[in-house]
Structure formats: C-alpha cells, structure tokens
Design a protein around this motif. Structure first.
Motif, short mmCIF file in Angstrom:
data_model
loop_
_atom_site.label_atom_id
_atom_site.label_comp_id
_atom_site.label_asym_id
_atom_site.label_seq_id
_atom_site.Cartn_x
_atom_site.Cartn_y
_atom_site.Cartn_z
N GLY A 167 35.62 0.06 34.02
CA GLY A 167 36.88 0.58 33.89
C GLY A 167 37.03 1.48 32.55
O GLY A 167 37.60 2.69 32.44
N PHE A 168 36.46 1.07 31.32
CA PHE A 168 36.42 1.74 30.29
C PHE A 168 35.55 3.02 30.30
O PHE A 168 35.75 4.07 29.71
CB PHE A 168 35.97 0.77 29.09
N GLN A 169 34.50 2.95 30.86
CA GLN A 169 33.62 4.03 31.12
C GLN A 169 34.19 4.93 31.83
O GLN A 169 34.20 6.35 31.47
CB GLN A 169 32.30 3.58 32.00
N LEU A 170 34.99 4.91 33.01
CA LEU A 170 35.81 5.96 33.77
C LEU A 170 36.90 6.59 32.75
O LEU A 170 37.22 7.69 32.74
CB LEU A 170 36.20 5.32 34.89
N LEU A 171 37.44 5.52 32.15
CA LEU A 171 38.53 6.12 31.10
C LEU A 171 38.02 6.98 30.10
O LEU A 171 38.67 8.05 29.97
CB LEU A 171 39.18 4.81 30.58
N ALA A 172 36.93 6.67 29.59
CA ALA A 172 36.50 7.62 28.64
C ALA A 172 35.88 8.91 29.31
O ALA A 172 36.03 9.88 28.56
CB ALA A 172 35.12 7.18 27.89
N GLY A 173 35.42 8.68 30.53
CA GLY A 173 34.86 9.91 31.00
C GLY A 173 35.97 10.83 31.44
O GLY A 173 35.86 12.02 31.67
N LEU A 174 37.35 10.53 31.44
CA LEU A 174 38.35 11.55 31.37
C LEU A 174 38.58 12.49 30.73
O LEU A 174 39.22 13.60 30.66
CB LEU A 174 39.67 10.73 31.65
N LEU A 175 37.70 12.24 29.41
CA LEU A 175 37.80 13.28 28.36
C LEU A 175 36.87 14.41 28.62
O LEU A 175 36.84 15.47 27.78
CB LEU A 175 37.68 12.53 26.99
N LEU A 182 40.48 9.67 40.59
CA LEU A 182 40.77 8.78 41.66
C LEU A 182 40.08 7.52 41.36
O LEU A 182 40.73 6.48 41.45
CB LEU A 182 40.17 9.56 42.83
N LEU A 183 38.99 7.51 41.30
CA LEU A 183 37.86 6.35 40.96
C LEU A 183 38.39 5.51 39.77
O LEU A 183 38.88 4.38 39.77
CB LEU A 183 36.65 6.73 40.76
N THR A 184 38.99 6.14 38.79
CA THR A 184 39.49 5.70 37.56
C THR A 184 40.84 4.94 37.85
O THR A 184 40.97 3.68 37.40
CB THR A 184 39.55 6.84 36.31
N LEU A 185 41.48 5.49 38.39
CA LEU A 185 42.81 4.96 39.03
C LEU A 185 42.80 3.49 39.85
O LEU A 185 43.21 2.63 39.78
CB LEU A 185 43.75 5.92 39.64
N THR A 186 41.69 3.73 41.01
CA THR A 186 41.33 2.57 41.65
C THR A 186 40.91 1.61 40.80
O THR A 186 41.16 0.43 41.14
CB THR A 186 40.35 3.16 42.71
N VAL A 187 39.83 1.69 40.03
CA VAL A 187 39.32 0.65 39.22
C VAL A 187 40.29 0.04 38.35
O VAL A 187 40.23 -1.27 38.30
CB VAL A 187 38.31 1.06 38.35
N TRP A 188 41.22 0.80 37.72
CA TRP A 188 42.11 0.08 36.86
C TRP A 188 43.12 -0.66 37.47
O TRP A 188 43.60 -1.74 36.99
CB TRP A 188 42.83 1.14 35.81
N GLN A 189 43.42 -0.23 38.68
CA GLN A 189 44.53 -1.12 39.54
C GLN A 189 43.78 -2.13 39.98
O GLN A 189 44.34 -3.36 40.23
CB GLN A 189 44.92 -0.18 40.67
N MET A 190 42.62 -2.16 40.40
CA MET A 190 41.62 -3.46 40.53
C MET A 190 41.68 -4.30 39.60
O MET A 190 41.61 -5.55 39.95
CB MET A 190 40.38 -2.94 41.25
#
Length: 245
Positions: A167-175, A182-190
C-alpha cells in the motif's frame, strides 16, 4: 427454491479429490510462474510469466471463493447482498479483488508475496494429505512441511506486512510516472477491509501498531504528516465496512 440454492453451492464437507488436485496444480503454477517472472536473464520471459501469473491468481482465487461460499442463491439484490455479507470479509474475496486489479495493472513484484506464501502452504498441505506415505515425501518433503507449519503464524504476519508495505509503495508511486491509481485504490480499500476482517485483523493491527510506535516521534515534529495519519485513522476506524452473518 432449496433445489436451486443447493445447485449454487459447492459440496459440503471434504473437498473432492479432483477439486483438491486442480487447486494444487494452480498453486504449483503460481510458484513456477513466479520463479519465471523473477529470473533476471530474459525480460521477455518475465513479462510473459507475469501476465500468465496474474490470470492464474485470478482463477485460483475464484475457485477458492466458490469452494468456500458457492454462488448467490439468485441473481437479485437480496441474494447478492446475502452472499456478499457471507463472503466479502474473507481473505479469498480480498485476494480475488486484488488479483482482478493486478490483471489490469503493470507488474508489481511485492503484490505477489502473499499469494506465494499461501501457495506454498496450500501445495504443502495437499502433498502431505495425498502422499504422506511416499518415500520421497518422507525423505525430503516432510521436514520442510513441518517447518512451514511451525512458522505459520509468522507467515501470516509476513503477509500482513507485505500487504501494508504494498500500500505504501503504491501510494509513493503516485508521485512518479508509471503510477498505478486503480491498483493503489484497490489495495488501500483492501487494507481497510483487512483491518476489520476476522481472517486478518489481528496481524494487520499488530503491524499498524508497530508503525505507529515507530513513527510517533517523527510525526510530533511534522504536523502535516500527523494530519495525514489522523485522516487515515479516521477512515480506517469508521464503522466496520464488512460484516458476515
């Protein structure tokens, strides 16, 4: 009708041998495709393996979900709601949704970790159950499987750590370019579901608690980070999002 409902449910009790075998073959395929993806010598092979791997994960989780919960008793709102209440809070459902998102996103290696751990355990259990008296299993496999069983709690803890790290890797990757919204939203909801899920809550809450203790001093000096954490906490601690009857 009761007849219709029974047709939509998997057989109760012990799984048929052919279903166990199919699931075991899927777990073996997950492990083999993961190795092919991770090999560094042929990038084309890695790309090919990852595409097949995410599809295999999707099929495997769909079979697990059906085996455990069947299909809705009917394709109407009430039946779908009842099925979701029964299934949505489970690891099988969470990993199925993650696999769906993974098939639509570029490769993310860390995403594979929980699936690989579960595949190792599932395949080990099948071989132990079906071939416990085989000489090769007795000589080579049994000791490894016993070690896995002894480390089961640590493995589940590792899965929780991997999911949160993802989750944190994908969140940082948004930058950065190559972001995966899509994957970031899915993982954080999960992650929110996992926080409340009876399957995973104890492990996820342990990890979140350790992160809270690890970062408390930094947050005391960075108010913007503290506000972001408080926002995330309010979202996670809202009314339980998934309930099972």
């Amino acid at each position: 009708s009761s007849a219709s409902t029974s047709r939509r449910q998997p057989a109760a009790g012990r799984q048929p041998v052919n279903l166990q075998l199919n699931l075991a073959l899927l777990q073996a395929a997950i492990l083999v495709l993961t190795l092919l993806y991770l090999q560094p010598l042929a990038p084309g092979l890695s790309y090919w393996a990852y595409n097949r791997l995410t599809f295999t994960l999707l099929v495997s989780q769909a079979v697990k979900l059906y085996t455990a919960h069947g299909l809705p008793a009917g394709f109407n709102f009430a039946a779908l709601k009842a099925w979701l209440q029964r299934a949505a809070g489970t690891t099988d459902a969470h990993y199925f949704l993650l696999a769906v998102s993974a098939t639509l996103s570029p490769p993310v290696t860390l995403l594979l970790a929980p699936y690989v751990v579960l595949a190792l355990y599932s395949l080990g259990y099948f071989i132990s159950d079906q071939f416990s008296q085989h000489t090769l299993w007795q000589k080579y496999g049994l000791r490894v499987y016993r070690a896995l069983v002894m480390k089961q709690q640590q493995a589940l803890q590792f899965n929780a750590q991997s999911e949160i790290a993802l989750g944190f890797q994908l969140l940082a990757g948004l930058l950065f370019p190559g972001r995966k919204p899509l994957l970031t939203l899915t993982v954080w909801q999960m992650l929110r579901w996992r926080y409340w899920s009876s399957d995973a809550a104890v492990y996820h809450r342990q990890v979140w608690g350790a992160l809270d203790q690890l970062t408390v001093r930094v947050r005391q000096h960075l108010l913007i980070l503290q506000k972001a954490v408080e926002f995330g906490q309010r979202w996670f601690l809202q009314q339980q999002p998934v309930s099972r009857s």
